[in-house]
Write an enzyme that holds these catalytic residues in place. Sequence first.
Site, PDB file in Angstrom:
ATOM      1  N   PRO A 129       0.846  -1.196   0.000  1.00 36.63           N
ATOM      2  CA  PRO A 129       0.000   0.000   0.000  1.00 36.63           C
ATOM      3  C   PRO A 129       0.876   1.238   0.000  1.00 36.63           C
ATOM      4  O   PRO A 129       1.714   1.408   0.877  1.00 36.63           O
ATOM      5  CB  PRO A 129      -0.784  -0.115   1.315  1.00 36.63           C
ATOM      6  CG  PRO A 129      -0.527  -1.473   1.837  1.00 36.63           C
ATOM      7  CD  PRO A 129       0.770  -1.921   1.257  1.00 36.63           C
ATOM      8  N   GLU A 130       0.714   2.038  -1.014  1.00 31.91           N
ATOM      9  CA  GLU A 130       1.433   3.303  -1.097  1.00 31.91           C
ATOM     10  C   GLU A 130       0.388   4.407  -1.040  1.00 31.91           C
ATOM     11  O   GLU A 130      -0.776   4.145  -0.762  1.00 31.91           O
ATOM     12  CB  GLU A 130       2.248   3.349  -2.401  1.00 31.91           C
ATOM     13  CG  GLU A 130       3.172   2.148  -2.537  1.00 31.91           C
ATOM     14  CD  GLU A 130       4.005   2.162  -3.808  1.00 31.91           C
ATOM     15  OE1 GLU A 130       4.242   3.256  -4.345  1.00 31.91           O
ATOM     16  OE2 GLU A 130       4.410   1.084  -4.269  1.00 31.91           O
TER      17      GLU A 130
END
Length: 274
Positions: A10-11
């Site tokens: 997850p960015e």
Amino acid sequence: MTCMYLLYMPELPEVETVVRELKSLEGKFFSRVVVHWDRTIEGSTVEFLEQLRRKQIAVVFRRGKYICIELNTGDRITIHLRMTGKCIFEPSERDRNYSRVEFIFSDRSTLYFVDTRKFGRIKWWPKQEEFLSQLGPEPLESEAVLKAFLSCKSNREVKKVLLDQAILAGVGNIYADESLFLARIHPMMPFVEVSRLKLKRLAETIPVVMRQAIENMGTTLSDYRNTKNMGGENQNYLKAYGQTGEPCCRCKTKIEKIVIGQRGTHFCPRCQTL
DNA sequence: CCTTAGTCCTGCATGC
DNA sequence: TGCATGCAGGACTAAG
């Protein structure tokens, strides 16, 4: 055709997608919080539970890769999904086995923090404490990104600089590779040696990559799901990340994979030269 | 000041 | 088929 096993990270765009859904928490009161895996909570779990007791959520927002929950008291909670963390309202049978923390609200709705690898972290921050102060600027405006670049004199590889959250907050492995590919910069290039022109190009590229990924509700490779347990669509638009051996969309040269700072790095050896 | 290696974790892939 | 081994990685910490 080999089956690629890809991890999800997850960015910023994935966290942004989750946060937009978590806005539905605003106004809710914590009724009960259950911690199944103690290390998910940074610091004292007892204090964490005490401080959340019957408190009301005021605002949910994002900073870098952090989900931020501000209480009416002014205290905040941060959630970092790290590798496999998920915030889910309706967990599957499988998800339930990996539920680490459960937030039950006074309206009886429940938010599950599901995290297979237990890398995710949740932290309570008192109102007066300095909050996420080590983070660099958000990479959503090219002017801000360029400014951050111009004040950085690091000799490290440009890829490492992009992953440094103190320089830019929110860029991770996937979007670093995508941005360097689009800006045609070799990930191994020492940051200080990247030309002014290429830095400008990179500064313009990163916000475009981020905004496109947000528009596509994030990238789903293996584990990423939003709060409704649905994946995003951005994986269909990746040009470098996870494309090892596939032809470059510009020159047809095979995309290569190397390791920089213990992280898989994908690039086109013809378009991105040293 | 810098960079590198180790740590946390687990599921899935690989190899025998 | 089954079992052992290794790999992936974000952020932090320790060591060099």
